[in-house]
Structure formats: structure tokens, C-alpha cells
Design a protein around this motif. Structure first.
Motif, mmCIF file in Angstrom:
data_model
loop_
_atom_site.group_PDB
_atom_site.id
_atom_site.type_symbol
_atom_site.label_atom_id
_atom_site.label_comp_id
_atom_site.label_asym_id
_atom_site.label_seq_id
_atom_site.Cartn_x
_atom_site.Cartn_y
_atom_site.Cartn_z
ATOM 1 N N THR A 59 -1.611 -3.846 -12.746
ATOM 2 C CA THR A 59 -1.217 -2.785 -13.687
ATOM 3 C C THR A 59 -2.407 -1.952 -14.146
ATOM 4 N N THR A 60 -3.632 -2.400 -13.881
ATOM 5 C CA THR A 60 -4.808 -1.608 -14.266
ATOM 6 C C THR A 60 -5.692 -1.349 -13.045
ATOM 7 N N ALA A 61 -6.538 -0.308 -13.183
ATOM 8 C CA ALA A 61 -7.423 0.048 -12.074
ATOM 9 C C ALA A 61 -8.408 -1.080 -11.774
ATOM 10 N N ALA A 62 -8.793 -1.813 -12.808
ATOM 11 C CA ALA A 62 -9.729 -2.927 -12.591
ATOM 12 C C ALA A 62 -9.075 -3.992 -11.699
ATOM 13 N N GLU A 63 -7.812 -4.274 -11.984
ATOM 14 C CA GLU A 63 -7.093 -5.250 -11.149
ATOM 15 C C GLU A 63 -6.931 -4.722 -9.720
ATOM 16 N N VAL A 64 -6.682 -3.420 -9.605
ATOM 17 C CA VAL A 64 -6.532 -2.803 -8.284
ATOM 18 C C VAL A 64 -7.826 -2.971 -7.485
ATOM 19 N N ASP A 65 -8.962 -2.665 -8.120
ATOM 20 C CA ASP A 65 -10.250 -2.767 -7.417
ATOM 21 C C ASP A 65 -10.502 -4.196 -6.940
ATOM 22 N N GLU A 66 -10.171 -5.132 -7.822
ATOM 23 C CA GLU A 66 -10.367 -6.546 -7.478
ATOM 24 C C GLU A 66 -9.510 -6.943 -6.268
ATOM 25 N N ALA A 67 -8.256 -6.491 -6.287
ATOM 26 C CA ALA A 67 -7.331 -6.860 -5.200
ATOM 27 C C ALA A 67 -7.750 -6.198 -3.891
ATOM 28 N N LEU A 68 -8.151 -4.919 -3.953
ATOM 29 C CA LEU A 68 -8.566 -4.212 -2.734
ATOM 30 C C LEU A 68 -9.782 -4.917 -2.129
ATOM 31 N N ASP A 69 -10.661 -5.323 -3.019
ATOM 32 C CA ASP A 69 -11.869 -6.020 -2.602
ATOM 33 C C ASP A 69 -11.527 -7.363 -1.951
ATOM 34 N N ALA A 70 -10.583 -8.052 -2.530
ATOM 35 C CA ALA A 70 -10.221 -9.388 -2.032
ATOM 36 C C ALA A 70 -9.639 -9.321 -0.623
ATOM 37 N N PHE A 71 -8.799 -8.310 -0.356
ATOM 38 C CA PHE A 71 -8.149 -8.244 0.955
ATOM 39 C C PHE A 71 -8.972 -7.496 1.996
ATOM 40 N N GLY A 72 -9.689 -6.458 1.589
ATOM 41 C CA GLY A 72 -10.412 -5.625 2.559
ATOM 42 C C GLY A 72 -9.466 -4.718 3.331
ATOM 43 N N ALA A 73 -10.064 -3.886 4.231
ATOM 44 C CA ALA A 73 -9.266 -2.921 5.002
ATOM 45 C C ALA A 73 -8.556 -3.634 6.148
ATOM 46 N N PRO A 74 -7.422 -3.095 6.659
ATOM 47 C CA PRO A 74 -6.677 -1.965 6.090
ATOM 48 C C PRO A 74 -5.978 -2.355 4.786
ATOM 49 N N PHE A 75 -5.946 -1.398 3.858
ATOM 50 C CA PHE A 75 -5.397 -1.661 2.532
ATOM 51 C C PHE A 75 -3.904 -1.348 2.505
ATOM 52 N N VAL A 76 -3.150 -2.157 1.798
ATOM 53 C CA VAL A 76 -1.700 -1.933 1.655
ATOM 54 C C VAL A 76 -1.380 -1.876 0.169
ATOM 55 N N VAL A 77 -0.957 -0.698 -0.297
ATOM 56 C CA VAL A 77 -0.662 -0.494 -1.726
ATOM 57 C C VAL A 77 0.774 -0.018 -1.857
ATOM 58 N N LYS A 78 1.572 -0.732 -2.665
ATOM 59 C CA LYS A 78 3.000 -0.413 -2.776
ATOM 60 C C LYS A 78 3.402 -0.172 -4.216
ATOM 61 N N ASP A 79 4.062 0.947 -4.437
ATOM 62 C CA ASP A 79 4.696 1.202 -5.731
ATOM 63 C C ASP A 79 5.685 0.060 -5.977
ATOM 64 N N ASP A 80 5.699 -0.495 -7.187
ATOM 65 C CA ASP A 80 6.622 -1.604 -7.468
ATOM 66 C C ASP A 80 8.081 -1.170 -7.369
ATOM 67 N N GLY A 81 8.371 0.060 -7.778
ATOM 68 C CA GLY A 81 9.777 0.495 -7.893
ATOM 69 C C GLY A 81 10.288 1.223 -6.670
ATOM 70 N N LEU A 82 11.534 1.699 -6.758
ATOM 71 C CA LEU A 82 12.151 2.439 -5.648
ATOM 72 C C LEU A 82 11.439 3.765 -5.470
ATOM 73 N N ALA A 83 11.103 4.112 -4.213
ATOM 74 C CA ALA A 83 10.375 5.367 -4.006
ATOM 75 C C ALA A 83 10.852 6.094 -2.757
ATOM 76 N N ALA A 84 12.071 5.785 -2.297
ATOM 77 C CA ALA A 84 12.680 6.483 -1.161
ATOM 78 C C ALA A 84 11.739 6.581 0.034
ATOM 79 N N GLY A 85 11.091 5.469 0.368
ATOM 80 C CA GLY A 85 10.247 5.426 1.560
ATOM 81 C C GLY A 85 8.853 6.011 1.359
#
Ligand code: AMP
Ligand code: GLY
Length: 424
Positions: A124-150
Motif C-alpha cells: 500500500t506504500t511506495a516503500a513496500e513497493v520498492d522492497e517487493a520489487l527489490d526482492a523479486f528482481g526483473a521482470p517485474f509484475v505489478v497488479k492493481d488489486d481491483g478490477l481494471a478491465a485488463g
């Protein structure tokens, strides 16, 4: 049986086409429908998202079964509104539709049910996002939690683009949670499979697998779309795939939903990646996929109304095994000028009669965004306009019939992929 279908895409045209061929169906209605559906069903100008209006219509028509096509009405509780009036409805409750409506909810259910999926963090915060991106590395997969019509998922090698998408989904820059949240997860390699299952909340009946082409351009280039084509069956898939997914994904998920007191009935769509480490769920949807439905239903021989009614009334266990055609089906989507970014509408569509005269029943046109003007012309009315479907003894034959029909159609400025089911 009197049936009312909710929705206006090619998926709903495919549903209506199959329902119209079922001898048990005595009346077929659709709201709001499109120009193609109007040829097999009576249309009603009712807002698909308005639960009360849909339930009123179902009562007025004395419908025995309501089939809800798209996800937005399900998440908005349209199936609940119909069920509250004691009419059988094919489609989950709003609570159960959260399997599609919230990626975080789906992850939670999968964890509880032991269903294999990508490892993930909810941020829910940019700090958490940075941590998660760092943990997984590329390629990055980021998904909106809610419905977003693809449009909610970004897969990228660029960490800045991944971060920007998270912020665009409403994640906050500071320490405090923002208005939105994202799921960041491990990248899954390998081909994707769409596997649908019909369920009454207890019994689960898998359909045949299909594959969808999500990118706009040939060679899987260009932006993500709702889907530009599909085929079924998958000649390359392991023969045991459906049984494996039933045992490891579909049945455990349905059981877990029932255990939570929010049974899932309707269509459970598992989007799967066949990775080098085994099958993983990419996502769940709470409804038939579009355009995969066009090819799956093209091969289903069991009458559709009886199947959907059994799911809606909790009697699937008594249904005999499904019957399938031995052959294959391929569908090619014709999209309007500017799709997916800025689709243009109002262009005349030519060649529909030629396909009906020269290609039926081996190929036929399912309508998505179309409408008939007062002078009788069929014009485009959305991004994905037509889903041209071919059948044949194998994928190659089905494909050539689909493309032969595509070649007869003219829609100014339109585009379609030329490589659907081309390199198997
Ligand atoms: P979804 O809306 O979750 O189906 O995601 C849309 C598309 O993004 C999927 O069909 C995949 O092509 C891609 N995608 C989603 N999640 C992943 C993942 N974990 N790894 C690789 N690709 C993904
Ligand atoms: N074909 C992808 C979907 O229906 O979500």
C-alpha cells in the motif's frame, strides 16, 4: 426453459448462440445485447450493472435462468439481486466474485487452499513497493488489486515503469497507506492456458482448455488487450493437464470458498502458467473468458442451458459427462481503429452476409461492439468489434476457415492479428 443473458460482447453472443441451439430453450432474451445477438435473442435496453433493473426484467419475463456474462455486474451484486427474487442464476455472488474483483483476496484463498501460484506481496506504500520489487528482481509484475478491465497488470524489465504503475494504482508515496493497493509478484515463465470450470459450489466440471492471445499485434507485440484471438484444444498440452488442474486448483478453491461460507457457483476461470516448475495460477476470473468462450463453446456438444441450469440449482453432480467435438475451433478478433488506446466507433461493417452465405456452418461471425443503425446498417460500437470463429478437424483447418471468413469482412481502419493459432 426461458433464459435471460446479461452482457453485450462476443462472449455473450457465443453463449446466446449455443443457448439458441439447445432444444430445451423456449425463449431467449439478452440485455443489453448487440446487433448479432439480436438475430438469436430478444434484446432489452436494461443496464447490466443495475441489479434491480435486471431482476425486474427477469421477473417480468418469467425467466427460468439468468446467465451473467461480464465481471462488473457480478462484482456489483447483480446475481444476488436476481437470486433474491428466487430465480436461478448462473454467476457467483458479489462476495464470491471477489476471487476476480480483488487480487489480494484471490491470493488469500489460494494460500488457504494450497493452490500453486506466484509468490507475492500486497503493498500500500511506495516503500513496500520498492522492497517487493527489490526482492523479486526483473521482470517485474505489478497488479492493481481491483478490477481494471485488463489494464491493471504491468509486466516490465524497467523498475521505474513498475514503480510508476504502482503509484498510478493509488499507492502512496509516504508512510501512510494510499487510496489503492497493488500486488507485486514473482514472474512466471511458460505458456499460458485458460481453463474454465462450471461449478455449483460443490461439484466442479472442467471444460476444455483454450489459449488466448492478449497482445494487440502479431508476434505478441504491442499493448495488452482484452484478447485478440483464441483456439481450443491445445495440441501441445499434456493429456493429464485438466485432471491435474481440477485436483490441485479448481476443486480446492471451490472447497475453500464453501468453507468460508461464501460458496462460488458459476464459472471459475483459471488463468494458468505452465512453468518449468509446474502449473501456477496467474489469476482467477469469476466468469467466462472472452474470446476463449467463443472457441470452447464451439466444441461443446452437451446442450448449454441444462449445464448452466444445473450449476445454478446445485444439481451438477447428477449431470452426465460433457460431450465434446473431436475437432478444433479458432477465433480471430477484428478490432476497431485505435483499439485498445482510443477505439473509433460508428464505422460500417461489410461482408457479414457473405460469411453467412459462403462459410456457415464451418465459420461464423460473433458480434462484440456492434449496433444496427436506423437504416439497417451494422456499425462498430466498441473496441473489439467481431470475433470470427472457424471450426475444423484440427487447429490448422479451423484456422484457415476463420481467416477465410475474416478476409470477407471490411471495417474501415480495423486491425486483427494474422498469427492466431499459427505457430503451434
Ligand atoms: P492478469 O490480469 O492477472 O491475467 O494478468 C494479465 C497478463 O499479465 C497475464 O495474462 C500474463 O500474460 C501477465 N502476467 C500476470 N501475472 C504474471 C506473472 N506473475 N508472471 C508473468 N506474467 C504475468
Ligand atoms: N481473455 C481474457 C479474459 O477474458 O479475461
Amino acid at each position: 426453459m426461458k433464459v435471460l443473458v446479461i452482457g453485450n460482447g462476443a462472449r455473450e453472443h457465443a453463449l446466446c448462440r449455443s443457448l439458441s441451439l439447445d432444444p430445451d430453450v423456449t425463449a431467449l432474451h439478452c440485455a443489453p445485447g448487440n446487433a448479432g445477438i439480436a438475430e438469436v435473442a430478444t434484446l432489452h435496453a436494461v443496464d447490466a450493472l443495475d441489479g434491480k433493473a435486471v431482476a425486474d426484467l427477469a421477473v417480468e419475463l418469467a425467466a427460468d435462468l439468468v446467465v451473467v456474462g461480464p465481471e462488473a455486474p457480478l462484482v456489483a451484486g447483480v446475481a444476488d439481486a436476481v437470486r433474491a427474487r428466487s430465480i436461478a442464476v448462473f454467476g457467483p455472488s458479489a462476495e464470491a466474485a471477489q476471487l476476480e474483483g480483488s487480487k489480494a483476496f484471490a491470493k488469500d484463498v489460494m494460500a488457504a487452499a494450497g493452490v500453486p501460484t506466484a509468490r507475492s506481496y500486497l503493498c500500500t506504500t511506495a516503500a513496500e513497493v520498492d522492497e517487493a520489487l527489490d526482492a523479486f528482481g526483473a521482470p517485474f509484475v505489478v497488479k492493481d488489486d481491483g478490477l481494471a478491465a485488463g489494464k491493471g497488470v504491468v509486466v516490465t524489465e524497467d523498475v521505474e515503469a513498475a514503480r510508476r504503475h504502482a503509484l498510478a494504482c493509488g499507492v502512496a508515496e509516504g508512510e501512510q497507506p494510499g487510496a489503492g493497493r497493488v500486488v507485486i509478484e514473482e514472474f512466471l515463465d511458460g505458456p499460458e492456458v485458460s481453463l474454465f470450470a462450471v461449478t455449483d459450489g460443490e461439484s466442479v466440471v472442467p471444460l476444455q482448455p483454450a489459449q488466448d492471445f492478449k497482445r494487440a499485434l502479431d508476434g505478441d507485440e504491442g499493448p495488452n488487450t482484452g484478447g485478440m484471438g483464441a483456439y481450443s484444444p491445445l495440441p501441445w498440452a499434456e493429456p493429464g493437464l485438466v485432471d491435474e488442474v481440477l485436483a490441485t486448483v479448481l476443486q480446492p478453491t471451490v472447497d475453500e470458498m464453501r468453507r468460508r461460507g461464501t460458496p462460488f457457483s458459476g464459472l471459475l476461470y483459471a488463468g494458468l502458467a505452465i512453468t518449468s516448475r509446474g502449473v501456477r495460477v496467474i489469476e482467477f476470473n469469476a466468469r467466462f473468458g472472452d474470446p476463449e468462450t467463443q472457441v470452447v463453446l464451439a466444441r461443446l456438444k452437451t446442450p448449454l442451458a441444462g449445464l448452466l441450469h444445473a450449476a445454478a440449482t446445485g444439481t451438477l453432480a447428477a449431470l452426465p459427462p460433457l460431450r465434446w467435438s473431436e475437432g478444433a475451433a479458432v477465433t480471430v478478433v477484428i478490432a476497431s481503429h485505435g483499439y485498445p488506446e482510443a477505439p473509433r466507433t460508428g464505422d460500417a461493417i461489410e461482408g457479414l452476409e457473405e460469411v453467412a452465405e459462403q462459410d456457415a456452418p464451418d465459420a461464423y461471425v460473433l458480434h462484440a461492439g456492434t449496433r444496427r443503425t436506423e437504416d439497417g446498417t451494422v456499425v462498430s460500437a466498441g473496441g473489439r468489434v467481431l470475433s470470427v470463429t472457424g471450426r475444423g478437424e484440427d487447429v490448422a483447418a479451423a484456422r484457415s476457415r476463420a481467416y477465410r471468413a475474416v478476409a470477407r469482412i471490411h471495417l474501415d481502419g480495423s486491425h486483427h492479428r494474422t498469427d492466431i493459432a499459427g505457430a503451434l
